[in-house]
Write a protein that holds these residues in place. Sequence first.
Motif: not given
Length: 405
Positions: A43, A68, A71-72, A75, A122, A126, A355
């Motif tokens: 991450e 980044v 990715y969050a 999730t 990415r 996530g 997240n």
Amino acid sequence: MSTRLPVDTQAEPEDDEQAENRKLPVPALLALATAVFVTCLTETIPAGVLPAMSADLGVGESAMGQSVTIYAIGTALTAIPLTLATAAWRRRRLLLTAMAAFALANTVTALSTAYTLTMAGRFVAGVAAGLAWALLAGYARRMAPVPLQGKAIAVVMTGIPVALSLGVPAGTFLGEAFGWRVVFLTMTALALIVIAWITATLPDHPGQRPGGRTRIVGALSVPGVTPVLFVTLLFVLAHTVLYAYIASYLDHLGMGRSTDLVLLVFGVASMVSIWIVGARIHHRLRALTIGSSLLVAVAAAGLGLLSDSHLLVHAAAALWGLGWGGVPTLLQTAVGDAGGEQADAAQAMLVTLWNVAMAAGGVVGGVLLDALGAGAFPWSVLILMVPVLVVVVTARTHGFPRRRG
């Protein structure tokens, strides 16, 4: 994900002395800790190689920084749906699938020459993180007797501060020496090692039995779950607002060159915190959660009031680490205890809110930076920690009880 009680918590009960005499399955727990390390480092590692990635893919650093964020988002969007969709899967198979997705996503990121493909990789990473994080704490609990469950989760959670305090700097150095693509290929290799390690050491557990309930609404109705989720949202938001912009805040103080040292102090203190929490959580979950909240609040006040002294800024960073390091263990244990038969659904909600709070922390921090300047960060943390403390203190019957059941 199964929302029934783990098999070992339904077995014939042991007294605390008998359970304490049983050893933790250290090799299996270290495999899970390494999985945590891989997920956390995957991450955050783009932050250390951002300029090289943006130059190579032909986009600006702000656009590359969204690697980044996506990715969050991956999730947050998929943790709950995937938890429900894979409820019947056997637990080890599901965890191995998540780690295989990490290996695939990092390989795609390493080999991609197109920004769109990189962002897709990415996003998949996530998604894999949401699946893995909804499993990891529960897996640790199932492998340990009740008095040692908190310690087992603490062992697994050591992967977080190790990734942040050692993994990111090491990845940055590797990227500077050999290129950012080597960093992501190294992450693929680590994921493959974890797959082999999990296969060799982790016991398997069945998924949800036919007819088992995995309703999110059902988990929210369980007393204690909502207070823990509320604390998770605000606590992680408060931490992220400051952590994501710590370099900007230190620049504001004229300490820009000390960022690495401040983060090292924070990381070492976080590991000490995890050790303390792991040793005491079975009997002191409530006291430790209150103490962690107070330490982060005091650290924020210290950063706001005593920022003229570089030494005191480092001391505040140590208090911040001592407060924050054990929080993942405390909150995942609390939501597991509160959730009961709905523990896995509650865990998936915690992962989602975690997240969401991380993504929101970046946005809120950016707004604060533009509107009020970096000096507003510690005071914002302090304001957010007030309702956290109120809820932890008042949720004495369910959520953060005086005595664990």
